[in-house]
Write an enzyme that holds these catalytic residues in place. Structure first.
Site, short mmCIF file in Angstrom:
data_model
loop_
_atom_site.label_atom_id
_atom_site.label_comp_id
_atom_site.label_asym_id
_atom_site.label_seq_id
_atom_site.Cartn_x
_atom_site.Cartn_y
_atom_site.Cartn_z
N CYS A 1 1.11 -0.87 0.04
CA CYS A 1 -0.15 0.36 0.02
C CYS A 1 1.22 1.35 -0.09
O CYS A 1 1.67 1.27 0.94
CB CYS A 1 -0.91 -0.14 1.16
SG CYS A 1 -1.79 1.67 1.19
N CYS B 1 -12.20 13.61 13.51
CA CYS B 1 -12.00 12.95 12.46
C CYS B 1 -13.41 13.17 11.75
O CYS B 1 -12.86 12.47 10.94
CB CYS B 1 -11.29 11.99 13.02
SG CYS B 1 -11.88 11.02 14.06
N GLU C 1 -9.46 9.12 29.18
CA GLU C 1 -9.47 7.89 28.58
C GLU C 1 -10.55 6.77 28.62
O GLU C 1 -10.26 6.19 29.99
CB GLU C 1 -8.58 7.73 27.55
CG GLU C 1 -7.61 6.74 27.34
CD GLU C 1 -8.62 5.98 25.67
OE1 GLU C 1 -8.14 7.61 24.88
OE2 GLU C 1 -9.30 5.56 25.43
N1 SAH Z 1 -6.30 12.45 21.74
C1 SAH Z 1 -5.03 11.20 21.33
C2 SAH Z 1 -6.89 10.29 21.16
C3 SAH Z 1 -8.03 10.15 20.25
S1 SAH Z 1 -8.54 9.15 19.48
C4 SAH Z 1 -4.43 11.02 19.91
O1 SAH Z 1 -4.39 12.34 19.57
O2 SAH Z 1 -3.66 10.02 20.56
C5 SAH Z 1 -9.91 8.91 20.70
C6 SAH Z 1 -10.43 7.87 21.63
O3 SAH Z 1 -10.53 8.57 22.86
C7 SAH Z 1 -9.69 6.94 21.47
O4 SAH Z 1 -7.96 6.88 22.19
C8 SAH Z 1 -10.84 6.12 22.27
O5 SAH Z 1 -10.34 5.52 22.75
C9 SAH Z 1 -11.21 7.13 22.77
N2 SAH Z 1 -12.57 6.94 23.34
C10 SAH Z 1 -13.41 6.63 22.59
N3 SAH Z 1 -14.57 6.65 23.39
C11 SAH Z 1 -14.33 7.24 24.44
C12 SAH Z 1 -15.42 8.16 25.17
N4 SAH Z 1 -16.16 8.00 25.66
N5 SAH Z 1 -14.52 8.22 26.79
C13 SAH Z 1 -13.30 8.11 26.58
N6 SAH Z 1 -13.16 8.40 25.75
C14 SAH Z 1 -13.31 7.78 24.64
#
Ligand code: SAH
Length: 562
Positions: A161, A419, A340
């Protein structure tokens, strides 16, 4: 319009999914593989009443923005839907998608757009790839791997890819030939049998660490040690990258979710390290880690800039993953509280902060929406008040209750990293609309191209508090007493209608929406609920409309997303 009919059409616009939009004889055509500015001969694949899906049969007059795709499988693979559009126009397309969603779903006019952050080299940027394994249809006994064709689970055999490092092809070849030699079957979704489901490869682009994780429908992988030896013989790779971890992930469920919860090490510890912006991060297979490290640094720096920190602020980093944004914030804030839901990610976050010598970060495993409700922070620092809240939710966006909590917490600024522009727009509407608590104004919007060649786009938004909250509170919010299904968190009929019209180009009536709401047990007004007379039957909502309405209802939090 009939199936297989050939139609000459000029492409005037593109959908959010990257299909070209054109008009012919009163029909709207959604043409796969066409780009804005093309004139194409399109073959109708799915005709509907007022619109039709089609695909390019021949490009008659190419758009000036059309480029030859770098990958020979670009059209069949569902991943790179924008590869035939020049990178410059991909950036323009994504800017329009963000702006369009904020206008239509968010109801914003004069969106304060700032230039999209693009990439210098928009290929081979991914540090993570998940390849599904299957049995070859052409050669019995052979396995195949690659990517799913658009909207299906048919595997297109792609080993190299162009979004991922070249060395992945060697890893895939080694795993597959080992399985063929040892008659280890690929998982079959239809029957739920077979062993090898996915091959996950994750790499630290700065550290050169490589992690290989086989996702299996079982707890044991035959001769795992032998496979590890064969893989380790590949390392170090030509570019100096070294395999540091080989592990198994157990997923025995019949589900589309790729990863199970359990990780079994085969070689090395079940994690690797990478560095970003001068910090070192430990990454486990189950933890989220941004896939495009070059852009991630730019994204995080934008989020920190928007947070406007002076060193005295208390900041919440909700949906913090392994604490990456928290680290960047911690350099400029007084205290940072990360939340998280994945426990492994929080273990990584705590370990990362300790290794990086940070003393002002605090991490909690919880759902972001539950934190205030349960008073998690209170136990540690009573009556704490956040000055800035950063959220970075997955595609489904924030839970409506969290948005109401944020308004009740009333921070000066909210930085929303998103996103998915549609859920971003929906959530900003709640933060910026009428209602209880602080009200916010959308001040800055900066898209960032984390996923070149695909239709996805990341966006960072800055919201500033408009007026002092009436019921400004500290963290202990009793969400049970708040009506989180309040009117503003629910979409009106018009919004559902408008959204469906926008996305699918057809009209749904209030009756259709009412019928779908009733199907989901959402209480409806009498007159939509009942047939006009008991013996007169109302026509049901057509499946196509029902699906579109359900999609809208999920987006607007009226029914759960999963
Ligand atoms: N800010 C981080 C992760 C973003 S991705 C970075 O930039 O790396 C979104 C994250 O939200 C993931 O790690 C996922 O596990 C978490 N997530 C999903 N649903 C959630 C919820 N209800 N409460 C808290 N975290 C959650």
């Amino acid at each position: 319009m009939n199936k297989n009919e050939l139609i000459k059409v000029r492409i005037e616009d593109m959908t959010h999914d990257g299909e070209g939009i054109g008009h012919s004889g009163g029909f709207t055509l959604f043409v796969k593989d066409a780009v804005i500015g093309d004139t194409v001969l399109a073959r109708v694949t799915r005709p509907k009443k007022t619109y039709a899906y089609a695909r390019v049969e021949q490009v008659l007059e190419p758009s000036p923005d059309r480029v030859a795709p770098a990958c020979p499988k670009a059209r069949s693979c569902g991943g790179c839907r924008l590869q035939e559009l020049s990178y410059e126009q991909q950036l323009a397309f994504k800017t329009n998608v963000v702006k369009g969603n904020l206008e239509r779903i968010g109801g914003f006019s004069d969106v304060p757009m700032e230039p999209i952050i693009g990439m210098e080299n928009p290929f081979r940027y991914r540090n993570k790839a998940q390849y599904p394994a299957g049995s070859s249809k052409k050669e019995p006994g052979k396995l195949t791997t690659g990517f799913y064709a658009g909207r299906t689970h048919d595997i297109i055999d792609i080993r190299d890819c162009l979004l991922a490092p070249q060395r992945n092809a060697d890893i895939l070849r080694t795993v597959l030939s080992f399985c063929e030699k040892n008659r280890i079957p690929a998982y079959d979704e239809a029957s739920g049998t077979g062993l090898l489901r996915h091959i996950l490869i994750r790499e630290g682009f700065h550290s050169g660490d490589v992690l290989i994780c086989l996702i299996i429908n079982g707890r044991k992988f035959p001769k795992a040690g032998q496979l590890a030896d064969e893989l380790l013989a590949l390392s170090p790779f030509a570019d100096g990258a070294v395999i540091k971890s080989i592990c198994l992930n157990v997923n025995e469920k019949r589900t589309n979710v790729i990863l199970g919860n359990e990780v079994l090490p085969v070689f090395g510890p079940p994690f690797i390290f990478d560095t970003l912006g001068g910090f070192s991060f430990r990454i486990s297979p189950l933890s989220f880690y941004q896939v495009n490290p070059v852009q991630t640094v730019k994204l995080y720096n934008t989020a920190v800039e928007f947070a406007g920190l002076t060193g005295s602020e208390t900041v919440f980093d909700l949906y913090c993953g392994i604490g990456t944004i928290s680290h960047f914030l911690a350099r400029k804030a007084k205290e940072v509280y990360g939340v998280e839901i994945v426990p492994e990610a929080i273990l990584d976050a705590k370990e990362n902060a300790a290794r990086n010598g940070l003393t002002n970060t605090h991490f909690f495993t919880a759902a972001a929406e539950d934190v205030a409700k349960r008073g998690y922070f209170d136990e540690h620092t009573p009556l704490m008040h956040p000055d800035v809240i950063v959220v970075d939710p997955p595609r489904k966006g924030c839970d409506a209750s969290l948005l109401h909590t944020i308004r009740a917490l009333s921070p000066e600024r909210v930085v929303y990293v998103s996103c998915d522009p549609a859920t971003l727009a929906r959530d900003l509407k709640i933060l910026c609309g009428e209602g209880d608590g602080a009200r916010y104004e959308l001040r800055r919007v900066r898209p960032c191209d984390m996923f070149p060649e695909t239709v996805h786009v990341e966006t960072v938004c800055l919201l500033s508090k408009l007026s002092e909250a009436k019921n400004h509170i500290s963290v202990k919010v009793d969400m049970d007493e708040m009506d989180v299904t309040a009117a503003e968190s629910k979409a009106t009929y018009e919004e559902v209608q408008e959204w469906v019209q926008e996305k699918y180009g057809f009209h749904v009536s209030h009756l259709n929406i009412a019928q779908v709401k009733r199907k989901h047990g959402i209480i409806e007004r009498e007159n939509y609920n009942k047939p006009k007379s008991d013996d007169r039957r109302q026509p049901g909502c057509p499946t196509e409309k029902e699906q579109a309405i359900e999609e809208a209802m999920k987006l607007f939090h009226m029914i759960p997303a999963e």
